[in-house]
Motif scaffolding. Structure first.
Motif, PDB file in Angstrom:
ATOM      1  N   LEU A 247       0.847  -1.189   0.000  1.00  0.00           N
ATOM      2  CA  LEU A 247       0.000   0.000   0.000  1.00  0.00           C
ATOM      3  C   LEU A 247       0.884   1.241   0.000  1.00  0.00           C
ATOM      4  O   LEU A 247       1.870   1.311   0.746  1.00  0.00           O
ATOM      5  CB  LEU A 247      -0.911   0.022   1.237  1.00  0.00           C
ATOM      6  N   PHE A 248       0.520   2.214  -0.796  1.00  0.00           N
ATOM      7  CA  PHE A 248       1.360   3.399  -0.951  1.00  0.00           C
ATOM      8  C   PHE A 248       0.479   4.640  -0.962  1.00  0.00           C
ATOM      9  O   PHE A 248      -0.466   4.740  -1.735  1.00  0.00           O
ATOM     10  CB  PHE A 248       2.185   3.307  -2.233  1.00  0.00           C
ATOM     11  N   THR A 249       0.811   5.577  -0.082  1.00  0.00           N
ATOM     12  CA  THR A 249       0.030   6.797   0.030  1.00  0.00           C
ATOM     13  C   THR A 249       0.492   7.879  -0.935  1.00  0.00           C
ATOM     14  O   THR A 249      -0.257   8.819  -1.197  1.00  0.00           O
ATOM     15  CB  THR A 249       0.107   7.348   1.472  1.00  0.00           C
ATOM     16  N   GLN A 250       1.711   7.762  -1.459  1.00  0.00           N
ATOM     17  CA  GLN A 250       2.237   8.769  -2.371  1.00  0.00           C
ATOM     18  C   GLN A 250       2.602   8.130  -3.706  1.00  0.00           C
ATOM     19  O   GLN A 250       3.215   7.054  -3.736  1.00  0.00           O
ATOM     20  CB  GLN A 250       3.478   9.445  -1.775  1.00  0.00           C
ATOM     21  N   PRO A 251       2.261   8.782  -4.825  1.00  0.00           N
ATOM     22  CA  PRO A 251       2.530   8.197  -6.149  1.00  0.00           C
ATOM     23  C   PRO A 251       4.006   7.918  -6.396  1.00  0.00           C
ATOM     24  O   PRO A 251       4.349   6.952  -7.076  1.00  0.00           O
ATOM     25  CB  PRO A 251       1.990   9.263  -7.119  1.00  0.00           C
ATOM     26  N   GLN A 252       4.887   8.755  -5.847  1.00  0.00           N
ATOM     27  CA  GLN A 252       6.310   8.577  -6.114  1.00  0.00           C
ATOM     28  C   GLN A 252       6.905   7.364  -5.405  1.00  0.00           C
ATOM     29  O   GLN A 252       8.024   6.940  -5.703  1.00  0.00           O
ATOM     30  CB  GLN A 252       7.099   9.834  -5.720  1.00  0.00           C
ATOM     31  N   GLN A 253       6.147   6.761  -4.470  1.00  0.00           N
ATOM     32  CA  GLN A 253       6.666   5.623  -3.731  1.00  0.00           C
ATOM     33  C   GLN A 253       6.683   4.349  -4.567  1.00  0.00           C
ATOM     34  O   GLN A 253       7.489   3.461  -4.329  1.00  0.00           O
ATOM     35  CB  GLN A 253       5.829   5.398  -2.465  1.00  0.00           C
TER      36      GLN A 253
ATOM     37  N   THR B 287       1.095   2.854  -8.394  1.00  0.00           N
ATOM     38  CA  THR B 287      -0.001   3.724  -7.961  1.00  0.00           C
ATOM     39  C   THR B 287      -0.686   4.408  -9.139  1.00  0.00           C
ATOM     40  O   THR B 287      -1.839   4.833  -9.023  1.00  0.00           O
ATOM     41  CB  THR B 287       0.512   4.795  -6.983  1.00  0.00           C
ATOM     42  N   GLN B 288       0.006   4.523 -10.260  1.00  0.00           N
ATOM     43  CA  GLN B 288      -0.609   5.171 -11.420  1.00  0.00           C
ATOM     44  C   GLN B 288      -1.842   4.407 -11.891  1.00  0.00           C
ATOM     45  O   GLN B 288      -2.811   5.007 -12.368  1.00  0.00           O
ATOM     46  CB  GLN B 288       0.398   5.279 -12.559  1.00  0.00           C
ATOM     47  N   TYR B 289      -1.819   3.084 -11.762  1.00  0.00           N
ATOM     48  CA  TYR B 289      -2.968   2.296 -12.185  1.00  0.00           C
ATOM     49  C   TYR B 289      -4.179   2.570 -11.291  1.00  0.00           C
ATOM     50  O   TYR B 289      -5.316   2.627 -11.770  1.00  0.00           O
ATOM     51  CB  TYR B 289      -2.630   0.815 -12.187  1.00  0.00           C
ATOM     52  N   PHE B 290      -3.922   2.727  -9.993  1.00  0.00           N
ATOM     53  CA  PHE B 290      -5.016   3.038  -9.079  1.00  0.00           C
ATOM     54  C   PHE B 290      -5.525   4.458  -9.289  1.00  0.00           C
ATOM     55  O   PHE B 290      -6.721   4.721  -9.117  1.00  0.00           O
ATOM     56  CB  PHE B 290      -4.582   2.802  -7.634  1.00  0.00           C
ATOM     57  N   ASP B 291      -4.625   5.372  -9.641  1.00  0.00           N
ATOM     58  CA  ASP B 291      -5.077   6.731  -9.934  1.00  0.00           C
ATOM     59  C   ASP B 291      -5.958   6.757 -11.186  1.00  0.00           C
ATOM     60  O   ASP B 291      -6.953   7.482 -11.236  1.00  0.00           O
ATOM     61  CB  ASP B 291      -3.871   7.647 -10.129  1.00  0.00           C
TER      62      ASP B 291
END
Length: 290
Positions: free
Chosen positions: A75-81, A85-89
């Motif tokens: 789980l990642f709260t920040q896109p840069q991590q 996360t781009q897929y979830f965005d």
């Protein structure tokens, strides 16, 4: 009797008598003095203070998520991590547009069977939604037989959601808040009577009251698997839409079709997310690929 007394007696006979009222029985209607019928007075409306969801949000107990625990659970709260996360965005934006177009708020994240990653997708989707500064998102764990959201988030002592669903505990006592944009309705123990709980009118009332009080843009619900019990069917009347998560390594086409048949005419299916689908050209696994 002299003439004067006789005259007085005659005058008394002619004079009308005052009506008497008995203390032992009701007086005749004609003997009662005329009364004025009471005029019906319309009650003045009670002016209530306008509902302010932001005050309800502030009343929720705040919690802080441990970044190390989150990252260890994917789980990642920040896109840069994490590039994933781009897929979830992308999923977040597509769902928001579709839900808002129809005026819908509650979406269930489900799967054909256990182990497809629906809780992983539900939590990452909620975290993605909550990254928007002015947003409000609710993440609700209604996988009552095997609750897992609290463990994935690294939170303990979150309480029994049964007490919220049956009205024993108010919203403010059970829900937690992460920052100003994410509210959590979690559960820390399994329920063998999950379907019966979801069928109860009190559950519908609790979910409606929660949606009204918090006024979120979306309520993301980690729901039970479709083909394992009738839990999802019991929950469908409380949903606006569902999102189906399938495992690219084990879910069969027959299972997907079975889920689609169950949803047909019952609840809109917003899409199918293929989880753990290996992109052999890139030599890596991709998550959230619709």
């Amino acid at each position: 009797m002299d003439d004067e007394n006789f005259r007085k007696m005659a005058e008394d006979v002619k004079r009308p008598r005052a009506p008497g009222i008995s203390v032992f029985r009701n007086a005749p209607i004609h003997a009662l003095p005329a009364t004025v019928e009471p005029r019906e007075v319309e009650p003045e409306p009670i002016m209530l203070a306008p509902h302010k969801p932001e005050r309800v949000w502030e009343s929720l107990n705040p919690v802080t998520l441990n970044e190390a625990v989150l990252n260890g659970n994917g789980l990642f709260t920040q896109p840069q991590q994490f590039s994933g996360t781009q897929y979830f965005d992308i999923l977040r934006t597509r769902l928001l547009h579709a839900m808002q177009e129809h005026g819908w708020k509650r979406i269930a994240i489900t799967s054909p069977t256990h182990g497809c990653g629906k809780t992983f997708v539900a939590v990452n989707l909620a975290l993605s939604l909550a990254r928007r500064p002015s947003s409000r998102t609710v993440l609700l764990d209604l996988e009552l037989r095997q609750p897992g959201v609290a463990k994935l988030l690294g939170l303990g002592d979150v309480g029994h959601i049964r007490e919220f669903l049956n009205g024993e505990q108010p919203l403010e006592s059970h829900f937690r808040r992460v920052g100003r944009t994410l509210a959590l309705g979690l559960n820390d123990r399994a329920m063998l009577d999950a379907a019966e709980v979801l069928h109860e009118p009190s559950t519908a009332e609790a979910l409606a009251a929660m949606t009204d009080a918090l006024n979120p843009e979306l309520v993301v619900i980690d729901a039970p698997p479709v083909l394992m019990s009738d839990d999802v069917l019991a929950l469908l009347p409380q949903l606006d839409a569902v999102l189906l998560i399938v495992d690219g390594t084990k879910t069969t086409a027959a299972e997907v079709r079975a889920c689609e048949r169950l949803f047909d005419g019952q609840c809109p299916l917003m899409g199918v997310v293929l989880n753990r689908a290996q992109d052999r050209g890139l030599g890596r696994y991709r998550y959230g690929n619709t």
